[in-house]
Scaffold this motif. Structure first.
Motif, PDB file in Angstrom:
ATOM      1  N   MET A  41       0.819  -1.205   0.000  1.00 17.24           N
ATOM      2  CA  MET A  41       0.000   0.000   0.000  1.00 17.24           C
ATOM      3  C   MET A  41       0.855   1.258   0.000  1.00 17.24           C
ATOM      4  SD  MET A  41      -3.158  -0.839  -0.188  1.00 17.24           S
ATOM      5  CE  MET A  41      -3.927   0.695   0.301  1.00 17.24           C
ATOM      6  N   VAL A  42       1.914   1.240   0.831  1.00 16.66           N
ATOM      7  CA  VAL A  42       2.793   2.419   0.881  1.00 16.66           C
ATOM      8  C   VAL A  42       3.467   2.633  -0.467  1.00 16.66           C
ATOM      9  CG1 VAL A  42       4.891   3.335   1.933  1.00 16.66           C
ATOM     10  CG2 VAL A  42       3.133   2.270   3.363  1.00 16.66           C
ATOM     11  N   GLN A  51       2.477   1.626  -3.445  1.00 15.61           N
ATOM     12  CA  GLN A  51       1.506   2.036  -4.459  1.00 15.61           C
ATOM     13  C   GLN A  51       1.131   3.508  -4.298  1.00 15.61           C
ATOM     14  OE1 GLN A  51      -2.027  -0.307  -4.516  1.00 15.61           O
ATOM     15  NE2 GLN A  51      -2.928   0.763  -6.254  1.00 15.61           N
ATOM     16  N   VAL A  52       0.927   3.916  -3.060  1.00 12.81           N
ATOM     17  CA  VAL A  52       0.589   5.330  -2.837  1.00 12.81           C
ATOM     18  C   VAL A  52       1.743   6.236  -3.252  1.00 12.81           C
ATOM     19  CG1 VAL A  52       0.085   7.033  -1.046  1.00 12.81           C
ATOM     20  CG2 VAL A  52      -1.112   4.839  -1.055  1.00 12.81           C
ATOM     21  N   GLN A  53       2.971   5.817  -2.902  1.00 18.49           N
ATOM     22  CA  GLN A  53       4.128   6.642  -3.253  1.00 18.49           C
ATOM     23  C   GLN A  53       4.309   6.720  -4.772  1.00 18.49           C
ATOM     24  OE1 GLN A  53       6.176   8.468  -1.383  1.00 18.49           O
ATOM     25  NE2 GLN A  53       5.120   7.976   0.528  1.00 18.49           N
ATOM     26  N   THR A  72       2.053   6.123  -7.211  1.00 22.32           N
ATOM     27  CA  THR A  72       0.936   6.840  -7.833  1.00 22.32           C
ATOM     28  C   THR A  72       1.030   8.334  -7.579  1.00 22.32           C
ATOM     29  OG1 THR A  72      -0.444   4.864  -7.514  1.00 22.32           O
ATOM     30  CG2 THR A  72      -1.569   6.932  -7.980  1.00 22.32           C
ATOM     31  N   GLY A  73       1.387   8.685  -6.348  1.00 28.51           N
ATOM     32  CA  GLY A  73       1.533  10.113  -6.037  1.00 28.51           C
ATOM     33  C   GLY A  73       2.643  10.767  -6.835  1.00 28.51           C
ATOM     34  N   GLN A  74       3.752  10.030  -7.008  1.00 30.11           N
ATOM     35  CA  GLN A  74       4.863  10.584  -7.782  1.00 30.11           C
ATOM     36  C   GLN A  74       4.479  10.760  -9.243  1.00 30.11           C
ATOM     37  OE1 GLN A  74       7.653  11.584  -6.323  1.00 30.11           O
ATOM     38  NE2 GLN A  74       8.443  12.409  -8.253  1.00 30.11           N
ATOM     39  N   GLU A  93       2.113  13.730  -9.443  1.00 33.32           N
ATOM     40  CA  GLU A  93       2.820  14.995  -9.213  1.00 33.32           C
ATOM     41  C   GLU A  93       3.623  15.402 -10.449  1.00 33.32           C
ATOM     42  OE1 GLU A  93       6.071  16.903  -6.049  1.00 33.32           O
ATOM     43  OE2 GLU A  93       5.400  14.816  -5.862  1.00 33.32           O
ATOM     44  N   GLN A 114      -2.921   5.861 -15.293  1.00 35.21           N
ATOM     45  CA  GLN A 114      -3.738   4.790 -14.728  1.00 35.21           C
ATOM     46  C   GLN A 114      -3.201   3.418 -15.130  1.00 35.21           C
ATOM     47  OE1 GLN A 114      -7.693   5.804 -16.103  1.00 35.21           O
ATOM     48  NE2 GLN A 114      -8.242   6.670 -14.099  1.00 35.21           N
ATOM     49  N   ALA A 170      -0.209   2.790 -13.044  1.00 37.55           N
ATOM     50  CA  ALA A 170      -0.591   2.438 -11.668  1.00 37.55           C
ATOM     51  C   ALA A 170      -1.124   1.020 -11.584  1.00 37.55           C
ATOM     52  CB  ALA A 170      -1.632   3.427 -11.144  1.00 37.55           C
ATOM     53  N   GLN A 196       0.373  -1.923  -9.456  1.00 38.80           N
ATOM     54  CA  GLN A 196      -0.450  -2.661  -8.499  1.00 38.80           C
ATOM     55  C   GLN A 196      -0.392  -4.162  -8.745  1.00 38.80           C
ATOM     56  OE1 GLN A 196      -4.533  -1.450  -8.532  1.00 38.80           O
ATOM     57  NE2 GLN A 196      -5.092  -2.713  -6.766  1.00 38.80           N
TER      58      GLN A 196
END
Length: 577
Positions: A54-55, A57-59, A61-63, A66, A205, A208, A212
């Motif tokens: 989860m960490v 994937q969030v990192q 996707t956020g990158q 951004e 997407q 991502a 995932q």
């Protein structure tokens, strides 16, 4: 109804199968250390992998988002600077605005428009120019491009004079599309126009989703590898433990030469060495005990056999003296009677010692046959009738009217009943002795009850000890050797039965013999209770009475005190030496 009944049966069958599976898994879970370690490792590893995935994937996707946003903002600034000259002298009429917007958008989309090269990382986009105050003849806003996909919140943000961006999902003919919409104000001669760039996030997407899926597959592979590693590591620890358990079981079954293999110098090797030392020590002690027991049994057997020859000679001489006792003086005649009685007791003691030695050696075997126990009870009664008559004790027999048969050794069971009756007569204080016989499909039970002095708490477990007597000062009427109850207990165990005792001071004692009806059958219950059912109810102790007032001390004067010489007490006097 038949379909419903079959569905109910299938449901019950499924529930029962699930219950059996859960019970089997629970049993395996309790018995297998390896399973618990592997499952615990998988559970903890799954939690760690899930949180880490989860960490990540969030990192990631956020990158990605951004980076896309920064590039889109630069693209919007470059596009606004490119169309600014075309909108500077804008005529506020709707037709002229649309024509200017169309020319500006063509300029943005045209290749080689001189845009900043740093904005090329934003990717494809759709430009939209919107007049916030203009409305066409059709009642729609004056705009060029897919203005319907512009979110209302971003439009209001630009109306307040600020630039911004927003992510929105719109429905198009190709399906749902996620857009990054960047808004920028473009000044004109009349008023500020809105420039929107719509960036599809399809590529991000897809990236991502790839990340995932990669994390999911990698997590599953990692969990599988962790399970294999945990299984291998646990097996290295559990295998010596299981091997030690198997060796310990074989050692307990009598294989005293079993030892654990010692491999290496680790903790398991030290455990194996310690176990081997312990097993060797136990083996030595068992051999010593066996040798001591063999010597003891051999000594008892040899002494018993060797004493029979002189005992026979003494018996013959005593019988001659006893037959001629009427010719002797009264004191000598009494001595010959005592000699014969003690020889009888000595012969019984030798016989019991030989029986005990054979039982201890484990060489006794049962001659089991189908016997009516009522016959054995009557024989035992006839054997002790003379003793009962001499002590004035009545033996009450409570036997069923029908046969009570069981597979047993009649000689041994008759000896048990004879010993129990003789013991009850000896301790019954002349009161009646009751023998009760009952049986069922699995077991038969005989109780012998006396109403004598009874037993103190804890003595019920001691009465079967060899040579134990509850009151050593009592005179025995039966001339027993002190081994009868011990031999009876061993005979009961040899049949796979129970011999139990109950007693209470003032209420006598009860001995219960329980034997299986079929040889080799394991007992679970007795047809007769051990404790008598006619005991009186326990009465609560009365509260202690109030203490009486102490008597007054009377002080005597010298005139009231008189002296008298002591008188001698009649009776025997003990000589002081």
């Amino acid at each position: 109804m038949s379909a419903l009944d079959s569905a109910v049966r299938e449901l019950r069958r499924g529930v029962e199968g699930a219950r059996r599976g859960a019970a089997a898994f629970g049993e395996l879970w309790r018995r297998s250390l390896q399973l618990r370690v592997v499952v615990s490792t998988l559970a903890l590893s799954s939690a760690v992998v899930f949180v880490l995935g989860m960490v990540l994937q969030v990192q990631i996707t956020g990158q990605l988002l951004e980076t896309k946003t920064d590039a889109a903002i630069r693209q919007a600034e470059a596009s606004a600077a490119a169309v600014q000259p075309d909108l500077s002298g804008l005529n506020p009429g709707p037709d002229s605005v649309k024509s200017r917007f169309t020319a500006a958008l063509n300029k943005i989309n045209a290749a080689g428009s001189g845009l900043d090269a740093t904005s090329s990382g934003a990717g494809a986009f759709e430009p939209v120019l919107l007049d916030p105050a203009g409305v066409g003849a059709d009642g729609l806003p004056t705009a060029v491009g897919p203005w319907q996909d512009v979110p209302e919140g971003l439009t209001k943000l630009l109306e307040r004079g600020s630039a911004g961006y927003q992510i929105v999902t719109v429905e198009r003919s190709t399906g749902s599309t996620t857009l990054l919409v960047v808004g920028k104000l473009v000044n004109s001669s009349a008023r500020a126009m809105h420039l929107y760039l719509l960036f599809p996030l399809t590529g991000e997407q897809a990236t991502a989703e790839v990340v995932q899926s990669t994390l999911v597959v990698g997590g599953l592979v990692l969990l599988l590898l962790l399970a294999v590693i945990a299984n291998l590591v646990t097996r290295q620890v559990v295998r010596p433990v299981r091997q030690a358990a198997e060796i310990a079981e074989r050692f307990a079954d009598g294989s005293l030469d079993e030892r654990m293999p010692v491999v290496g110098e680790d903790d398991v090797a030290r455990l194996a060495e310690s176990y081997n030392e312990m097993a060797a020590s136990i083996q030595r002690q068992i051999h010593q005990l066996e040798e001591f027991g063999q010597l003891q049994r051999r000594f008892t057997s040899d002494v018993s056999h060797e004493l029979r020859t002189p005992l026979t000679t003494v018996r013959m001489a005593a019988d001659v003296l006893h037959a001629s006792r009427e010719q002797f003086p009264s004191g000598l005649a009494r001595s010959t009677e005592l000699l014969v009685d003690e020889l009888d007791r000595f012969e019984s003691l030798l016989g019991d010692l030989l029986e005990i030695s054979r039982l201890d050696a484990g060489v006794e075997e049962l001659a089991a046959e189908l016997v009516d126990i009522r016959v054995l009870a009557r024989r035992a009664h006839d054997s002790v009738r003379a003793i009962a008559n001499s002590s004035g004790t009545e033996i009450v027999m409570d036997l069923p009217d029908h046969e009570v048969t069981a597979e047993l050794d009649s000689r041994r069971v008759e000896r048990i009943l004879r010993n129990l009756l003789a013991n009850a007569i000896d301790h019954g204080e002349g009161l009646p002795v009751e023998l009760t016989l009952r049986g069922d499909d699995d077991a038969v039970a005989v109780t012998v009850r006396d109403r004598g002095v009874g037993l103190r708490p804890g003595e019920a477990d001691l009465v079967f000890n060899r040579f134990w007597r509850a009151d050593p000062s009592r005179n025995r009427r039966t001339g027993g050797t002190g081994l009868g109850l011990s031999i009876s207990l061993e005979d009961a165990r040899l049949h796979g039965g129970w011999l139990e005792a109950w007693g209470e001071r003032g209420y006598g004692a009860v001995f219960r013999l329980t034997l299986p009806c079929r040889h080799g059958h394991e007992l679970t219950a007795s047809p007769l209770p051990l404790e008598p059912p006619d005991l009186p109810a326990v009465v609560a102790e009365p509260e202690p009475a109030a203490e009486e007032p102490a008597a007054e001390e009377v002080e005597l004067t010298e005139e009231e005190i008189t002296w008298q010489p002591a008188e001698p007490v009649a009776g025997d006097r003990e000589e002081v030496r």
